[in-house]
Design a protein around this motif. Structure first.
Motif, short mmCIF file in Angstrom:
data_model
loop_
_atom_site.label_atom_id
_atom_site.label_comp_id
_atom_site.label_asym_id
_atom_site.label_seq_id
_atom_site.Cartn_x
_atom_site.Cartn_y
_atom_site.Cartn_z
N ARG A 74 30.35 65.83 -13.67
CA ARG A 74 30.09 65.20 -14.99
C ARG A 74 30.32 63.70 -14.94
NH1 ARG A 74 32.90 70.07 -16.52
NH2 ARG A 74 31.37 71.53 -17.32
N GLU A 75 31.21 63.27 -14.03
CA GLU A 75 31.54 61.84 -13.94
C GLU A 75 30.32 61.01 -13.54
OE1 GLU A 75 32.50 64.24 -11.93
OE2 GLU A 75 32.19 63.64 -9.84
N ARG A 76 29.27 61.65 -13.06
CA ARG A 76 28.08 60.89 -12.64
C ARG A 76 27.15 60.54 -13.81
NH1 ARG A 76 25.72 62.53 -6.71
NH2 ARG A 76 27.59 61.93 -5.56
N VAL A 77 27.43 61.07 -15.00
CA VAL A 77 26.62 60.74 -16.18
C VAL A 77 27.56 60.07 -17.18
CG1 VAL A 77 25.18 61.66 -18.04
CG2 VAL A 77 25.09 62.70 -15.76
N ASP A 78 27.30 58.82 -17.51
CA ASP A 78 28.20 58.06 -18.40
C ASP A 78 28.42 58.82 -19.71
OD1 ASP A 78 28.57 55.98 -16.70
OD2 ASP A 78 27.08 54.65 -17.66
N GLY A 79 29.67 58.96 -20.09
CA GLY A 79 29.99 59.57 -21.38
C GLY A 79 29.99 61.09 -21.38
N GLN A 132 31.76 63.33 -19.57
CA GLN A 132 33.07 64.01 -19.56
C GLN A 132 33.66 64.07 -20.97
OE1 GLN A 132 34.54 61.62 -16.24
NE2 GLN A 132 35.28 63.48 -15.26
N VAL A 185 21.33 59.45 -17.01
CA VAL A 185 22.45 58.63 -16.51
C VAL A 185 23.54 58.44 -17.56
CG1 VAL A 185 21.08 57.42 -14.75
CG2 VAL A 185 21.26 56.46 -17.08
N GLY A 186 23.26 58.77 -18.83
CA GLY A 186 24.30 58.58 -19.84
C GLY A 186 24.03 59.41 -21.08
N SER A 203 25.33 59.55 -25.40
CA SER A 203 26.04 58.79 -26.44
C SER A 203 27.30 59.52 -26.86
CB SER A 203 25.11 58.59 -27.64
OG SER A 203 24.74 59.86 -28.15
N GLU A 231 20.39 59.01 -22.15
CA GLU A 231 19.71 57.84 -21.59
C GLU A 231 19.31 58.13 -20.15
OE1 GLU A 231 21.89 54.12 -21.75
OE2 GLU A 231 20.37 53.15 -20.51
N GLU A 255 17.44 56.80 -16.27
CA GLU A 255 17.61 55.74 -15.28
C GLU A 255 16.84 54.47 -15.63
OE1 GLU A 255 18.07 56.30 -10.51
OE2 GLU A 255 16.33 57.18 -11.48
#
Ligand code: FAD
Length: 398
Positions: free
Chosen positions: A111-116, A118, A224-225, A227, A234, A236
């Protein structure tokens, strides 16, 4: 005293290995299985729960028969492995020794690979449900709470990941639920891959025919993220998409215990084995450590599936029993795989393959002419899929 085998992980690979160790040794070999969960909750067919065609209770398989076969079950988690002393340390503080060790710890979600992600996951806003259990029920509840006309967004990571057809089966089954119960709703699939990783033509045909106007499939989108409110993803290249229910599947890697023990070095994610007996490549053979299932750096075209974990388990169990008995084996194993995918509550499709031992390359390669896919969805294949899980359940827990 008699040699002991310790199996870590009571999922599809580990439970099957424990059972076959008892069968292949005529009930002679002491086998201990460490697993924190009270029962095996099947990922296969858990997408049917999302559509309301199964309950989690239907997919929860107890370990009683395995214990009656003589497998000693320890409900705990292994937190460290000492390969010199041949000892596992448990979360409870206890220790268990072994002469041979089999690890089938499954996958960890990165999960740490996609911002927010976790934080959104911890808050229960963005779920994965890629290990069947409470999260499967929670995702079902999110879909039930969604208004008619809402949008479900599913993101798929780059291969390899657990269950290559799994995300696309999920898209079909969520669409099946919407079509019956919330027909104005949409399923948007954003795939980091250039096309569905498995059964691409079949899935695309199902979406075009059965779920036209509901499923929208978009390749080459890497999440990549997310909200903070868990309602927007979001990608890449900066694109964004709003969702009522957001289901983000991140990259995956071998289970923590393998990684922490220095056994998951391949691409920093997966475990390498000698495929002839599934012994760990990062330790000397004499260490007697074997690895199975999704945690492996797979052989060419070998999927991360329960069926494949089942096949690994039998080869490893045979190698362990033979080694402890001093038998000379000269194996040339042939493994099979079938992945069924349900497209609605009563129709399924499949992909099948045969993986033969390739001595010169010291791996498994696909046997020419041994693979195939369905012509299209059928009720007969749904019956085979229902039979498949009964067989696999019998093989794993008896
Ligand atoms: P798992 O079955 O995950 O077992 C790992 C076990 O190890 C877990 O029980 C865990 O609690 C335990 N464990 C982990 N760490 C420790 C530790 N430190 N100490 C003790 N225990 C530990 N496959 C198919 O063949 N057919 C399908 O139709 C299919 N459908 C799927 C659908 C979905 C939605 C998903 C997510 C997967 C599907 N799969 C399917 C894939 C299948 O679930 C996996 O390939 C399979 O579970 C792999 O088995 P495993 O033993 O490697 O891991």
């Amino acid at each position: 005293s008699r040699a002991r085998v310790l199996v870590v992980g009571g999922g599809w690979g580990g439970a099957t290995a424990a059972r076959y160790l008892r069968l292949f040794s005529d009930g002679q070999l002491p086998v201990t299985l460490v697993e924190p969960d009270a029962a095996l909750v099947s990922c296969p067919q858990s997408n049917l729960v999302l559509a309301g065609h199964r309950t989690l209770a239907d997919l929860t398989f107890g370990y009683d028969a395995l214990e009656r076969l003589g497998v000693r079950r320890v409900r705990d988690r292994v937190v460290a492995l000492d390969f010199d002393r041949r000892e596992a340390r448990l979360a409870s503080g206890g220790r268990l020794g072994w002469d041979k060790l089999i690890l089938s710890p499954g996958v960890e979600l990165m999960r740490e690979r996609v911002d927010g992600l976790q934080a959104a996951h911890a808050a229960g806003r963005v779920l994965q449900a890629w290990k069947a259990g409470p999260e499967t029920a929670a995702l079902r509840a999110q879909l039930e709470a969604m208004p008619n006309g809402g949008v479900y967004v599913l993101t798929v990571p780059l291969a390899p990941f657990r269950c290559p057809p799994g995300p696309y089966e999920r898209a079909c089954l969520v669409a099946d639920y919407f079509k019956r119960m919330k027909p104005k709703s949409k399923v948007l699939v954003f795939d980091a891959n250039p096309e569905p990783v498995s059964k691409a033509a079949l899935f695309k045909a199902v979406w075009a025919n059965q779920y036209a106007g509901i499923v929208d499939y978009r390749p080459n989108f890497k999440a990549v993220g997310v909200s903070a409110d868990g309602r927007e993803v979001e990608f890449e290249l900066g694109e964004r998409e709003r969702a009522d229910v957001l289901n983000v599947l991140p990259d995956m890697r071998a289970g923590d215990i393998a990684a922490q023990s220095g056994l998951a070095k391949a691409n920093g994610r997966w475990c390498e084995v000698d495929f002839l007996d599934f012994s760990a490549k990062d330790l000397p053979k004499s260490a007697g450590v074997h690895l199975l299932g999704d945690a492996l750096l797979a052989a060419p075209l070998m999927p991360k599936s329960a069926h494949m974990a089942n096949a690994h388990a039998k080869v490893a169990a045979a190698a362990v029993v033979a080694s402890l008995a001093g038998w000379e084996l000269n194996p040339a194993p042939v493994l099979t795989n079938t992945c069924y995918s349900w497209v609605d509550g009563s129709h399924a499709i499949h992909v099948a393959s045969v993986h033969g031992w390739n001595a010169p390359q010291r791996t498994f390669t696909v046997v020419p002419g041994g693979s195939g896919v369905s012509v299209g969805p059928s009720e007969a294949e749904a019956q085979y899929a229902a039979g498949w899980i009964e067989s696999m359940r019998g093989e794993a827990v008896g």
